[in-house]
Design an enzyme around this catalytic site. Structure first.
Site, PDB file in Angstrom:
ATOM      1  N   SER A   1      22.773   4.875  39.452  1.00  0.00           N
ATOM      2  CA  SER A   1      21.335   4.727  39.203  1.00  0.00           C
ATOM      3  C   SER A   1      21.175   3.985  37.894  1.00  0.00           C
ATOM      4  O   SER A   1      22.133   3.816  37.141  1.00  0.00           O
ATOM      5  CB  SER A   1      20.657   6.094  39.117  1.00  0.00           C
ATOM      6  OG  SER A   1      19.278   5.963  38.852  1.00  0.00           O
TER       7      SER A   1
ATOM      8  N   ARG B   1      23.875   0.554  45.501  1.00  0.00           N
ATOM      9  CA  ARG B   1      23.380   1.630  46.370  1.00  0.00           C
ATOM     10  C   ARG B   1      21.959   1.282  46.796  1.00  0.00           C
ATOM     11  O   ARG B   1      21.188   0.711  46.015  1.00  0.00           O
ATOM     12  CB  ARG B   1      23.391   2.978  45.626  1.00  0.00           C
ATOM     13  CG  ARG B   1      23.004   4.191  46.473  1.00  0.00           C
ATOM     14  CD  ARG B   1      24.047   4.514  47.522  1.00  0.00           C
ATOM     15  NE  ARG B   1      23.847   5.834  48.105  1.00  0.00           N
ATOM     16  CZ  ARG B   1      23.150   6.072  49.218  1.00  0.00           C
ATOM     17  NH1 ARG B   1      22.546   5.082  49.857  1.00  0.00           N
ATOM     18  NH2 ARG B   1      23.044   7.307  49.679  1.00  0.00           N
TER      19      ARG B   1
ATOM     20  N   THR C   1      14.924  10.591  39.695  1.00  0.00           N
ATOM     21  CA  THR C   1      15.797  11.733  39.412  1.00  0.00           C
ATOM     22  C   THR C   1      14.983  12.993  39.183  1.00  0.00           C
ATOM     23  O   THR C   1      15.337  14.076  39.669  1.00  0.00           O
ATOM     24  CB  THR C   1      16.679  11.441  38.184  1.00  0.00           C
ATOM     25  OG1 THR C   1      17.429  10.241  38.408  1.00  0.00           O
ATOM     26  CG2 THR C   1      17.648  12.587  37.936  1.00  0.00           C
TER      27      THR C   1
ATOM     28  N   CYS D   1      25.685  -7.580  52.305  1.00  0.00           N
ATOM     29  CA  CYS D   1      26.638  -6.569  51.830  1.00  0.00           C
ATOM     30  C   CYS D   1      27.122  -6.907  50.425  1.00  0.00           C
ATOM     31  O   CYS D   1      27.601  -8.018  50.181  1.00  0.00           O
ATOM     32  CB  CYS D   1      27.836  -6.492  52.781  1.00  0.00           C
ATOM     33  SG  CYS D   1      29.129  -5.371  52.203  1.00  0.00           S
TER      34      CYS D   1
ATOM     35  N   CYS E   1      34.282  -0.810  51.528  1.00  0.00           N
ATOM     36  CA  CYS E   1      32.951  -0.200  51.553  1.00  0.00           C
ATOM     37  C   CYS E   1      32.712   0.675  50.324  1.00  0.00           C
ATOM     38  O   CYS E   1      33.560   1.496  49.947  1.00  0.00           O
ATOM     39  CB  CYS E   1      32.793   0.630  52.829  1.00  0.00           C
ATOM     40  SG  CYS E   1      31.177   1.424  52.994  1.00  0.00           S
TER      41      CYS E   1
ATOM     42  N   CYS F   1      26.982   1.945  50.214  1.00  0.00           N
ATOM     43  CA  CYS F   1      25.613   1.630  49.780  1.00  0.00           C
ATOM     44  C   CYS F   1      24.603   1.809  50.905  1.00  0.00           C
ATOM     45  O   CYS F   1      23.416   1.947  50.649  1.00  0.00           O
ATOM     46  CB  CYS F   1      25.550   0.219  49.205  1.00  0.00           C
ATOM     47  SG  CYS F   1      25.676  -1.102  50.436  1.00  0.00           S
TER      48      CYS F   1
ATOM     49  N   CYS G   1      24.027  -2.045  55.287  1.00  0.00           N
ATOM     50  CA  CYS G   1      24.262  -2.555  56.639  1.00  0.00           C
ATOM     51  C   CYS G   1      23.499  -1.749  57.683  1.00  0.00           C
ATOM     52  O   CYS G   1      22.936  -2.314  58.636  1.00  0.00           O
ATOM     53  CB  CYS G   1      25.757  -2.555  56.958  1.00  0.00           C
ATOM     54  SG  CYS G   1      26.577  -0.959  56.740  1.00  0.00           S
TER      55      CYS G   1
END
Length: 632
Positions: A132, A381, A417, A575, A601, A604, A607
């Site tokens: 984050s 992410r 958060t 991606c 990978c 995140c 896709c």
């Protein structure tokens, strides 16, 4: 925290005990558990820490060396070990950990020492998958743990940098001009942190109050009672080959039965998708919309470091029809968090969010700080951008959705958060009340949770800014959105009687490639900008090659025929980890072969969200795999 390397499990009266079972040559996952005894916690052996440099190198080709398989074993015929707890929480982020801590606080206040709270986290260690910005509004944290930042507390969180100043800029290609920051972006009293570090710290606090934290266990299946209510979850099987056959190392997954199951999987959770569909949780809400956040952490020249400074930007490198913005936060000792969020409702399939981020770093606003610095971490992410209109029903028979998996991010505020943590605390209070008032029930419905949400600051906060993000869908694009958001922030303040609707789902927003301008990204210089595989190497990501591909596409050739002619390899561009590519192959009708490099990978979920034909399903790989983020 118990990780999958912990080998001892202490028995508990009336609970599942495996110590009396015959020993096996290879320890099963069940034997790696511990539980409370009546005399309290006993010790267990922790595994050696896993460093990113010890993990398997990422790859852009499929693995060739596959382990021996056991052809005579049908995994479906083996029973799974099970354990019964009061509350099972899936996900070790801020929401899940806050719920766990609050549950045990309530149980301890009532003298209920036998109340079991178990938390499952798919990462090898808490925080490994957490990323984050992050400038945290500490209201929920202060309520949960009042001494979190107290100088008098030996367990205080030591990595919080008070925000000292705010800057908002609109970027042109070579310059910038001042923009008024809306009141929601005022960071007075907030702190710049690494959410990765905060999750690890919250995990320690959770263990102190008796939460059973199991990292490296990937919940992959929702279990149901005969009446249809949620019974708990099961972790995935281990030791399955790439072809789907059990290997000699095969281990059946475990079942965790609970009277209440809280899903805290983060954005676009895989179990949340299943539960939302089964219980039609979106029947009264709009679809969710998403952004992709890409982040790096840099150590910069001390002469360029301005501790506590918070900078946000809009405009360059994104075009007027693409929502998004950048950030740069100075925190710790000469550390800078820098990143870009790109709304996944972008239309042009030639856009590569990773390429846009690398381009942004060369803008003078950012490059002036990064020059002569060192990039030490990379992460990406997806995040929820739907806001108030996209909040689903959050309670279902036997459990609830909490945190970002439900979609409580405040987009104009650029914060989620505090809302994630507060939702976890509210769910914990509702769950504890329901369970103690119905001691003989096998599962409960958390009616109070929905009521508490609507009466909370989460609801009022998101309702007030509900029209800001959708306003960027006007024909004026980003300019119209900025104008309306200013009107909303300073005049309307959420009191307007109308509510805008979102545009089409993100995957449906993508236009054919031949209708859009092709984008050529500059070659990275290796100093400020980097090629994508160099960045992936900084994530520490790792997946065993000989396992079923967790990025599930039923027919790779069919996928290529649906996507490639129309979108010209959009998967490779959306991606941020080089998982997807089209490889030249004369044996294929298209002249290219669709390739999935699952080892790269970084979880995140882009896709699963952005693919135009929606035939990529992100499923959990083996527990303990994926990225091992640092300071993200």
């Amino acid at each position: 925290m118990v990780s999958r390397g912990a080998l001892s499990r202490l028995s508990r009266p009336g609970r599942l005990s495996l110590q009396s079972r015959p020993a096996k040559p290879v320890a099963t996952r069940a034997s790696r558990f511990f539980s409370h005894s009546t005399q309290g916690l006993q010790s267990w052996r922790r595994p050696a820490p896993i460093l990113a440099t010890h993990r398997r190198a990422f790859s852009v080709t499929a693995g060739k060396s596959l382990a021996e398989v056991k052809d005579d074993l049908d995994p479906r015929q083996e029973d799974r070990e099970s354990d019964q707890v009061d509350v099972c929480i899936v996900g070790g982020g801020p929401a899940g950990l806050s719920a766990a801590i609050r549950l045990k606080q309530l149980a301890d206040e009532a003298g209920n020492e036998d109340f079991r709270v178990l938390l499952l986290e798919k990462a090898g260690e808490l925080g490994d998958h957490i990323v984050s910005g992050n400038v945290i509004e500490p209201s929920a944290l202060q309520e949960l743990l009042p001494d979190w930042n107290s100088e008098d507390s030996p367990n205080r969180f030591e990595n919080a940098t008070p925000a000292t100043s705010d800057r908002m800029r609109f970027l042109t290609k070579a310059g910038s001009f001042w923009l008024p920051a809306p009141p929601q972006m005022n960071n007075h009293g907030n702190y710049i942190i690494s959410l990765n570090q905060l999750a690890k710290w919250l995990g320690e606090r959770a263990e102190e109050v008796g939460v059973e934290v199991y990292a490296g266990f990937a919940a992959s299946e929702v279990l149901y009672h005969p009446d249809g209510s949620v019974k708990g979850v099961a972790t995935n099987d281990l030791g399955i080959s790439r072809e789907g056959k059990p290997k000699a190392s095969f281990e059946r997954g475990m079942e965790f039965h609970a009277r209440a199951t809280l899903l805290a999987e983060g954005c676009h959770g895989s179990l949340t998708k299943k539960v939302a569909k089964k219980f039609d949780l979106r029947r009264d809400s709009q679809h969710q919309t998403y952004g992709l956040g890409i982040k790096e952490v840099w150590e910069v020249d001390p002469a360029k470091f301005r501790k506590g400074e918070v900078t946000h930007s809009m405009g360059f490198p994104l075009d007027k029809d693409t929502y998004g913005g950048g950030w740069m936060y100075h925190f710790g000792d000469n550390m800078v968090s820098i990143g870009l969020v790109v709304g996944l409702d972008y239309k042009n399939p030639w856009i590569a969010p990773y390429g846009e981020f690398q381009k942004m770093k060369h803008h003078p606003l950012y490059a002036s700080v990064l020059e002569s610095g060192k990039c030490i971490s990379y992460a990406a992410r997806t995040l929820n951008e739907g806001g108030f209109q996209s909040i689903p029903k959050c309670a279902f028979p036997g459990g609830a959705l909490i945190g970002d998996t439900a979609g409580f991010l405040n987009v104009p505020k650029i914060k989620g958060t505090h809302t994630a943590m507060r939702s976890g605390m509210l769910a914990a209070e509702a769950a504890y009340t329901a369970l103690t008032e119905n001691p003989d029930s096998t599962s409960v419905f958390l009616y109070d949770y929905e009521d508490k949400l609507r009466a909370s600051s989460i609801w009022s906060e998101l309702k007030q800014v509900r029209n800001m993000r959708p306003s960027f869908h006007s024909p004026l694009g980003i300019y119209g959105g900025i104008l309306y958001s200013g009107l909303e922030a300073y005049l309307l303040r959420g009191l307007e009687p109308w509510t805008f609707k979102h545009g089409p789902p993100d995957h449906a927003a993508t236009r054919p490639a031949d209708q859009c301008k092709k984008i050529e990204y500059p070659k990275p210089d290796g100093k400020i900008s980097f090629d994508i595989l160099t960045s992936v190497s900084r994530t520490g990501t790792n997946h065993e090659e000989d396992q079923p591909v967790h990025l599930q596409v039923k027919d790779w050739d069919k996928h290529a025929h649906m996507d490639y002619p129309k979108y010209k390899g959009v998967e490779n561009r959306f991606c941020p980890a080089a998982v997807y590519e089209y490889v030249e192959d004369d044996s294929k009708d298209l002249g290219v072969r669709f390739q999935i490099n699952a080892q790269n990978c970084i979880h995140c979920k882009t896709c699963d969200i952005k693919d135009p034909n929606q035939d990529i399903n992100w499923a959990t790989p083996q527990g303990g795999e994926g990225p091992k983020y640092v300071m993200t």
